[in-house]
Design an enzyme around this catalytic site. Structure first.
Site, PDB file in Angstrom:
ATOM      1  N   ASP A  56       0.848  -1.202   0.000  1.00 21.98           N
ATOM      2  CA  ASP A  56       0.000   0.000   0.000  1.00 21.98           C
ATOM      3  C   ASP A  56       0.875   1.241   0.000  1.00 21.98           C
ATOM      4  O   ASP A  56       0.956   1.977   0.976  1.00 21.98           O
ATOM      5  CB  ASP A  56      -0.928  -0.020   1.222  1.00 21.98           C
ATOM      6  CG  ASP A  56      -1.792   1.232   1.317  1.00 21.98           C
ATOM      7  OD1 ASP A  56      -2.116   1.788   0.249  1.00 21.98           O
ATOM      8  OD2 ASP A  56      -2.131   1.631   2.445  1.00 21.98           O
ATOM      9  N   ASP A  67      -0.650   1.071  -6.748  1.00 19.52           N
ATOM     10  CA  ASP A  67       0.484   1.040  -5.822  1.00 19.52           C
ATOM     11  C   ASP A  67       1.762   0.660  -6.566  1.00 19.52           C
ATOM     12  O   ASP A  67       1.731   0.031  -7.620  1.00 19.52           O
ATOM     13  CB  ASP A  67       0.218   0.039  -4.694  1.00 19.52           C
ATOM     14  CG  ASP A  67      -0.859   0.517  -3.738  1.00 19.52           C
ATOM     15  OD1 ASP A  67      -0.717   1.643  -3.221  1.00 19.52           O
ATOM     16  OD2 ASP A  67      -1.843  -0.213  -3.515  1.00 19.52           O
ATOM     17  N   ASP A 234     -34.219   2.776  -6.397  1.00 20.86           N
ATOM     18  CA  ASP A 234     -33.127   1.890  -5.981  1.00 20.86           C
ATOM     19  C   ASP A 234     -33.695   0.586  -5.427  1.00 20.86           C
ATOM     20  O   ASP A 234     -33.180  -0.504  -5.685  1.00 20.86           O
ATOM     21  CB  ASP A 234     -32.278   2.547  -4.891  1.00 20.86           C
ATOM     22  CG  ASP A 234     -31.516   3.757  -5.365  1.00 20.86           C
ATOM     23  OD1 ASP A 234     -30.283   3.695  -5.428  1.00 20.86           O
ATOM     24  OD2 ASP A 234     -32.159   4.784  -5.664  1.00 20.86           O
ATOM     25  N   ARG A 279     -42.005  14.979  -3.028  1.00 22.80           N
ATOM     26  CA  ARG A 279     -41.363  14.419  -4.218  1.00 22.80           C
ATOM     27  C   ARG A 279     -41.486  12.898  -4.240  1.00 22.80           C
ATOM     28  O   ARG A 279     -41.172  12.234  -3.263  1.00 22.80           O
ATOM     29  CB  ARG A 279     -39.889  14.821  -4.217  1.00 22.80           C
ATOM     30  CG  ARG A 279     -39.182  14.662  -5.532  1.00 22.80           C
ATOM     31  CD  ARG A 279     -37.707  14.985  -5.386  1.00 22.80           C
ATOM     32  NE  ARG A 279     -37.469  16.267  -4.728  1.00 22.80           N
ATOM     33  CZ  ARG A 279     -36.289  16.648  -4.237  1.00 22.80           C
ATOM     34  NH1 ARG A 279     -35.257  15.836  -4.319  1.00 22.80           N
ATOM     35  NH2 ARG A 279     -36.150  17.822  -3.662  1.00 22.80           N
ATOM     36  N   GLN A 281     -40.946   9.298  -7.039  1.00 16.79           N
ATOM     37  CA  GLN A 281     -39.832   8.680  -7.754  1.00 16.79           C
ATOM     38  C   GLN A 281     -40.378   7.806  -8.876  1.00 16.79           C
ATOM     39  O   GLN A 281     -41.591   7.596  -8.979  1.00 16.79           O
ATOM     40  CB  GLN A 281     -38.998   7.848  -6.787  1.00 16.79           C
ATOM     41  CG  GLN A 281     -39.814   6.958  -5.869  1.00 16.79           C
ATOM     42  CD  GLN A 281     -40.247   5.644  -6.475  1.00 16.79           C
ATOM     43  OE1 GLN A 281     -39.408   4.842  -6.849  1.00 16.79           O
ATOM     44  NE2 GLN A 281     -41.547   5.427  -6.603  1.00 16.79           N
ATOM     45  N   ASP A 398     -30.786  12.446 -11.473  1.00 16.30           N
ATOM     46  CA  ASP A 398     -30.264  13.719 -10.984  1.00 16.30           C
ATOM     47  C   ASP A 398     -28.721  13.652 -10.978  1.00 16.30           C
ATOM     48  O   ASP A 398     -28.160  13.010 -10.105  1.00 16.30           O
ATOM     49  CB  ASP A 398     -30.819  14.048  -9.590  1.00 16.30           C
ATOM     50  CG  ASP A 398     -30.672  12.882  -8.616  1.00 16.30           C
ATOM     51  OD1 ASP A 398     -30.599  11.704  -9.046  1.00 16.30           O
ATOM     52  OD2 ASP A 398     -30.620  13.141  -7.411  1.00 16.30           O
ATOM     53  N   GLU A 593     -21.095   3.140  -7.155  1.00 17.25           N
ATOM     54  CA  GLU A 593     -22.429   3.551  -7.580  1.00 17.25           C
ATOM     55  C   GLU A 593     -22.602   3.501  -9.092  1.00 17.25           C
ATOM     56  O   GLU A 593     -23.674   3.175  -9.598  1.00 17.25           O
ATOM     57  CB  GLU A 593     -22.664   4.978  -7.077  1.00 17.25           C
ATOM     58  CG  GLU A 593     -23.971   5.611  -7.441  1.00 17.25           C
ATOM     59  CD  GLU A 593     -24.041   7.068  -7.006  1.00 17.25           C
ATOM     60  OE1 GLU A 593     -25.141   7.538  -6.694  1.00 17.25           O
ATOM     61  OE2 GLU A 593     -22.978   7.739  -6.993  1.00 17.25           O
TER      62      GLU A 593
END
Length: 665
Positions: A56, A67, A234, A279, A281, A398, A593
């Site tokens: 590391d 590395d 999700d 709001r 979805q 978004d 993500e």
């Protein structure tokens, strides 16, 4: 036992260097290979520090391809046998297993060679199934509040929970809990939740209660990283992975929490935070109900009836109210209410747009922003901008240039395809399980034929307003200007998933999809050409080129397969799983993500960064819908392709074609 401390200073003289070679297994005393089930007994603390000291070199507490170590190999020994490791992936696997042992307060780790050498696709899928879902699980109750209330979104010292006015069970539970938690503030919401009310509590942020059943909060899965609340769309994609991994409890729990939200908040919330009260979805509840009921061991007809009632209630009261999300032409739009600047955005997010207006008022941006927030300055043009911005956030995308400053004026392809799917699901469920008609909670009796006609009407309207015959594709329609947007987005192809297209339309659309949105690492969120219409100095939107997202992949795979395009689906499944696998191998198990699918990397440079990449030693949870996309893709990929995935064979070698899009049809 004493808990290991991976932060202790490394032992001197243990500087190692990595080279891109296979793990070599050899005996110090003989030339025989060590068997894969040979057990190594490693001191946790010492081995972690040796690994970090040698591999590391950038100090991020991960072993990655970035590395630059100092020695050629790392050795582990047992009973005179020694294994020499010269491979980043195997070393990072070892570090991860040591980190788990450390967390469990073990002084030593017993590990086999096969565990160190676990094939990457198998390892990713196993960890999702056995570890990630549990780490992503939350409850809104006594056991779950500490983790949720401690995050940075609360802003003040109060642990504030908002409870619907008509949830007597929830109020009694949290009122009792307040007696032992003096810092807990229980707020009962008014019956009429207006945009004015939501603005009035912007400086008093809190979590919104979910279903309490048998004295406990009904569990749900969060996206991951900094998210501790239940997000709308999700949850549907996560449920696909949960059902594949036989986590029916969690999948059903999230559907139950959705129904709770419709009953008590009037909609499925963007997420259960106080600033999301106006709001919703993208709607997936009907698909959710069908898939859970199909997987249910003992068919609970009462559950099906109650859930179907809530889905119909959502359809009629959230989506089909004229002047709101239903437009005059009979199609739908996203349309989020609210006043002023969305409070969940980070400071400076709207600096560029606010500066344009501040100049008109001849004052600094900060001063203008404060006066606009307080209502001292009123500006209808800026008000309208934030209507569009909130609406874009309601869409789940978004942000994207496709919806920037125009979202509320669009009959989007995605929302209308999703509502067509609702109508077809209602038709199917009533025809299959309620042959004599379905009596909803409101007393209305619905028949399958009613929903069939609804779906046929929507299909006609979508073909009239959203289908572009010249381009062979659906596009968002601006009902104010009466024009197609011609923005090429993955959402244009949602009708494939919804089953709305004719075979002829699918035959036109699939070549467009594979030409415009195919990249080396999966489907693009939008085409390069579409985003190039906007100034280069503008911020890169995370739901645009060159990024790819799990929900788009999953919907488009199914759409392709449903219309018989199995080869195209298989190729795109492999490309996406290869991107996830390659990045996990190179970067210590990272599952984020989203990805840049052009450069096939998790190193995404967009407005919100990339959630799921910030961890030490080991990722505990990956990212919800990314996990689900992996499990779903693995369930669809033939075994011979999984083997190629384990060997990290490049997609172009597997399919014999370059990743570059073909010529436009």
């Amino acid at each position: 036992m004493k808990k290991s401390n991976p932060n202790i200073n490394p032992l001197a003289g243990q500087l190692l260097k990595i080279i891109p070679a296979l793990l070599l297994c050899m005996s110090c005393s003989t030339s025989k290979f060590i068997e894969s089930q040979t057990v190594f007994d490693l001191p946790v603390e010492e081995t972690i520090n040796d690994l970090l000291a040698g591999y590391d070199t950038d100090g991020d507490k991960k072993i990655t391809k970035d590395d630059a170590p100092n020695k050629d190999y790392f050795m582990v020994s047992t009973r005179g046998d020694t294994v020499i490791i010269r491979n980043t992936y195997y070393l990072s696997n070892l570090l991860q297993e040591l980190a788990i042992a450390s967390e469990q307060a073990h002084d030593n780790l017993l590990i086999t060679l096969s565990q160190i050498q676990e094939p990457p696709a198998e390892r990713i899928s196993r960890r999702i199934r056995t570890q990630f879902w549990d780490d992503l699980t939350r409850t809104i109750d006594e056991d779950g509040l500490n983790r949720i209330m401690a995050d940075e979104k609360m802003h003040d010292i109060k642990q504030r929970i908002y409870v619907p006015y008509d949830d007597n069970v929830g109020f009694a539970y949290f009122e009792h809990l307040q007696k032992t938690r003096p810092n807990l503030e229980v707020v009962v919401l008014p019956e009429d939740i207006t945009p004015e009310y939501v603005k009035s509590i912007n400086d008093k942020p809190g979590i919104l209660s979910l279903k309490i059943e048998n004295g406990k909060g009904v569990p749900f899965v969060v996206p991951g990283g900094r998210f501790n609340e239940m997000y709308g769309w999700d949850s549907y994609f996560e449920s696909i992975g949960l059902l594949l991994d036989h986590r029916y409890d969690l999948a059903k729990g999230m559907a139950d929490n959705f129904c709770y939200q419709i009953r008590h908040y009037g909609k499925i919330l963007n997420a259960n935070r106080s600033y999301y009260l106006t709001r919703t979805q993208p709607p997936f509840l009907s698909s959710y109900i069908r898939e859970i009921y199909k997987a249910m061991q003992g068919k609970d007809k009462k559950w099906l009836s109650e859930s179907l009632s809530m889905a119909i209630k959502e359809y009629e009261e959230v989506w089909m109210q004229e002047g709101g999300r239903l437009t005059e032409n009979g199609l739908n739009r996203y349309h989020a209410e609210g006043i002023g600047i969305p409070p969940e955005t980070e400071p400076g997010h709207f600096s560029s747009i606010l500066s344009e207006f501040a100049t008109q008022y001849n004052m600094p941006v900060a001063e203008f922003e404060e006066k606009y927030k307080s209502g001292e300055i009123k500006n209808e043009e800026l008000d309208r901008y934030f209507v569009h911005d909130r609406t874009m956030r309601e869409s789940g995308h978004d942000t994207t240039w496709r919806l920037d400053n125009v979202a509320a004026d669009l009959n989007c392809v995605d929302i209308n395809a999703l509502l067509y799917k609702y109508e077809k699901d209602f038709e199917f469920l009533i025809k299959t399980y309620f042959k004599e008609g379905f009596v909803a909670e409101n007393g209305t009796t619905y028949y399958a034929e009613y929903w069939r006609k609804k779906a046929e009407k929507r299909k006609r309207l979508m073909n009239k307003y959203l289908w572009n015959e010249e381009k062979g594709c659906f596009f968002d329609y601006n009902f104010v200007t009466g024009e197609h947007t011609t923005f090429m987005s993955a959402t244009n192809f949602f009708p494939l998933w919804a089953g709305l297209c004719s075979k002829k339309q699918a035959g036109r659309m699939v070549p467009v999809l594979m030409s415009e949105l195919k990249a080396k690492g999966g489907f693009l969120a939008s085409s390069k050409e579409s985003t190039e219409r906007y100034p280069n100095e503008k911020v890169q939107r995370q739901w645009d080129y060159p990024n790819g997202w799990a929900p788009h992949q999953m919907l488009l795979w199914k759409g392709l397969m449903d219309y018989g395009y199995d080869n195209e689906a298989r190729e795109m499944i492999y490309r996406w799983l290869w991107t996830i696998t390659q990045n996990a191998v190179d970067y210590n198990g990272t599952i984020p993500e989203k990805y840049d699918v052009v450069n096939t990397t998790h190193k995404v440079y967009a407005e919100y960064g990339n959630v799921g990449t910030d961890f030490a030693y080991i990722t505990r949870s990956g990212f919800g819908w990314m996990n689900a996309s992996y499990q779903y893709g693995m369930s669809l990929l033939p075994p011979e392709f999984v083997k190629k995935l384990d060997n990290l064979e490049q997609p172009e070698n597997v399919f014999g074609v370059p990743w570059e899009p073909a010529a436009k049809p």
